[in-house]
Design an enzyme around this catalytic site. Structure first.
Site, PDB file in Angstrom:
ATOM      1  N   CYS A 183       3.073 -10.552  -1.314  1.00  0.00           N
ATOM      2  CA  CYS A 183       2.509 -10.224  -2.624  1.00  0.00           C
ATOM      3  C   CYS A 183       3.243 -10.844  -3.818  1.00  0.00           C
ATOM      4  O   CYS A 183       3.056 -12.016  -4.128  1.00  0.00           O
ATOM      5  CB  CYS A 183       2.414  -8.709  -2.760  1.00  0.00           C
ATOM      6  SG  CYS A 183       1.197  -8.163  -4.007  1.00  0.00           S
ATOM      7  N   LYS A 224      10.365  -8.025   1.915  1.00  0.00           N
ATOM      8  CA  LYS A 224       9.875  -8.565   0.639  1.00  0.00           C
ATOM      9  C   LYS A 224      11.030  -8.813  -0.325  1.00  0.00           C
ATOM     10  O   LYS A 224      11.795  -7.907  -0.646  1.00  0.00           O
ATOM     11  CB  LYS A 224       8.877  -7.576   0.034  1.00  0.00           C
ATOM     12  CG  LYS A 224       8.189  -8.043  -1.240  1.00  0.00           C
ATOM     13  CD  LYS A 224       7.203  -6.968  -1.691  1.00  0.00           C
ATOM     14  CE  LYS A 224       6.431  -7.371  -2.925  1.00  0.00           C
ATOM     15  NZ  LYS A 224       5.505  -6.280  -3.352  1.00  0.00           N
ATOM     16  N   GLU A 233      -0.865  -6.378   2.952  1.00  0.00           N
ATOM     17  CA  GLU A 233       0.401  -5.697   2.643  1.00  0.00           C
ATOM     18  C   GLU A 233       0.223  -4.193   2.801  1.00  0.00           C
ATOM     19  O   GLU A 233      -0.811  -3.635   2.452  1.00  0.00           O
ATOM     20  CB  GLU A 233       0.801  -6.023   1.202  1.00  0.00           C
ATOM     21  CG  GLU A 233       2.072  -5.333   0.725  1.00  0.00           C
ATOM     22  CD  GLU A 233       2.356  -5.581  -0.747  1.00  0.00           C
ATOM     23  OE1 GLU A 233       3.519  -5.447  -1.150  1.00  0.00           O
ATOM     24  OE2 GLU A 233       1.401  -5.896  -1.499  1.00  0.00           O
TER      25      GLU A 233
END
Length: 260
Positions: free
Chosen positions: A144, A110, A44
């Protein structure tokens, strides 16, 4: 269509808020990957580290890092994935991209911004789950904090590979280990998580623990926990077919509608 997919995991330290230097360091790591790999995965925010100062590092989808990814993908004849800070329409996004050798780009923003770090205050959250096809493999890219929310990753599309890229700190790495394996088991899919190592600009420590799991949650890689390393794992379609047909667990999954 490839019955086998060779995936290169790059577990690396990152230079804080310095895209140019990160590209330079990753150049050497990518160049060293053997020619038989199909897909390379970076962590990331691989160009900057997990920064809440997007203005310092943000690029556009035609910026230097995307240009570099296209060049490396073409040179290696491999797709390359990872997330970076993107500026678009006066907003910032933690965007995961997959750049293929012919220049095609798949992007995923995300969904779950990390509120504990204030990510939701500076980055716009994504709204769309993305499934894309590469060499006959259906791939679901996530980032994540998405790992903590199993409904978002629920395998209703019969995808083959679930990928998480991360800056997941050492202090909570036990959760990373447990949840990565759980996502593989519950979705009967290959699951790969790529995390960074080292210290960031806020002095948070990252211990790697990048890993690849098969559909039964069996560890496939041999990466050391807290060291820079690159490893290629080979995923095989017949493993998915064998256990999905034998066990039929996905046939019993719940139907649901996700309200955004």
């Amino acid at each position: 269509m490839n019955d086998a997919l060779k995936v290169a995991i790059i577990q690396t330290d990152l230079v804080w808020e310095n895209p140019e230097e990160n590209r330079r360091l990753l150049d050497a790591k990518i160049d060293a990957i053997p020619a038989n790999a199909d897909l390379i995965i970076l962590p990331e925010m691989f160009s900057s580290g997990f920064t809440m100062n997007p203005a310092a590092v943000a690029e556009t989808m035609s910026g230097e890092t995307i240009i570099w990814l296209k060049k490396k993908a073409q040179e290696k004849q491999m797709a390359i994935m990872g997330s970076l800070v993107i500026s678009e329409n006066n907003n910032y996004y933690n965007r995961m991209v997959c750049v293929e050798p012919l220049g095609k780009i798949t992007q995923y923003d995300k969904r779950h911004t990390f509120t504990l770090a204030g990510e939701h205050k500076v980055y716009n959250a994504g709204t769309e789950k993305v499934i894309f096809n590469y060499k006959g493999w259906k791939i679901c890219p996530l980032v994540c904090y998405d790992l903590r929310f199993p409904v978002w990753s629920r395998n209703v599309e019969d995808y083959d590979l679930l990928i998480y890229v991360s800056n997941w700190p050492k202090i909570r790495v036990d959760a990373w280990d447990a949840l990565l394996r759980a996502r593989a088991i519950e979705n009967m899919t290959f699951c790969i998580g790529v995390n960074r190592v080292g210290l960031d600009g806020n002095n948070y420590e990252y211990s790697g623990h990048s890993a690849a799991y098969d559909v039964l949650g069996r560890r496939m890689d041999h990466l050391n926990e807290d060291e820079e390393a690159t490893e290629i794992v080979t995923l095989k379609k017949d493993i998915i077919k064998k256990y999905r047909e034998k066990l039929n667990f996905l046939n019993d999954r719940d139907n649901f509608n996700l309200l955004r």
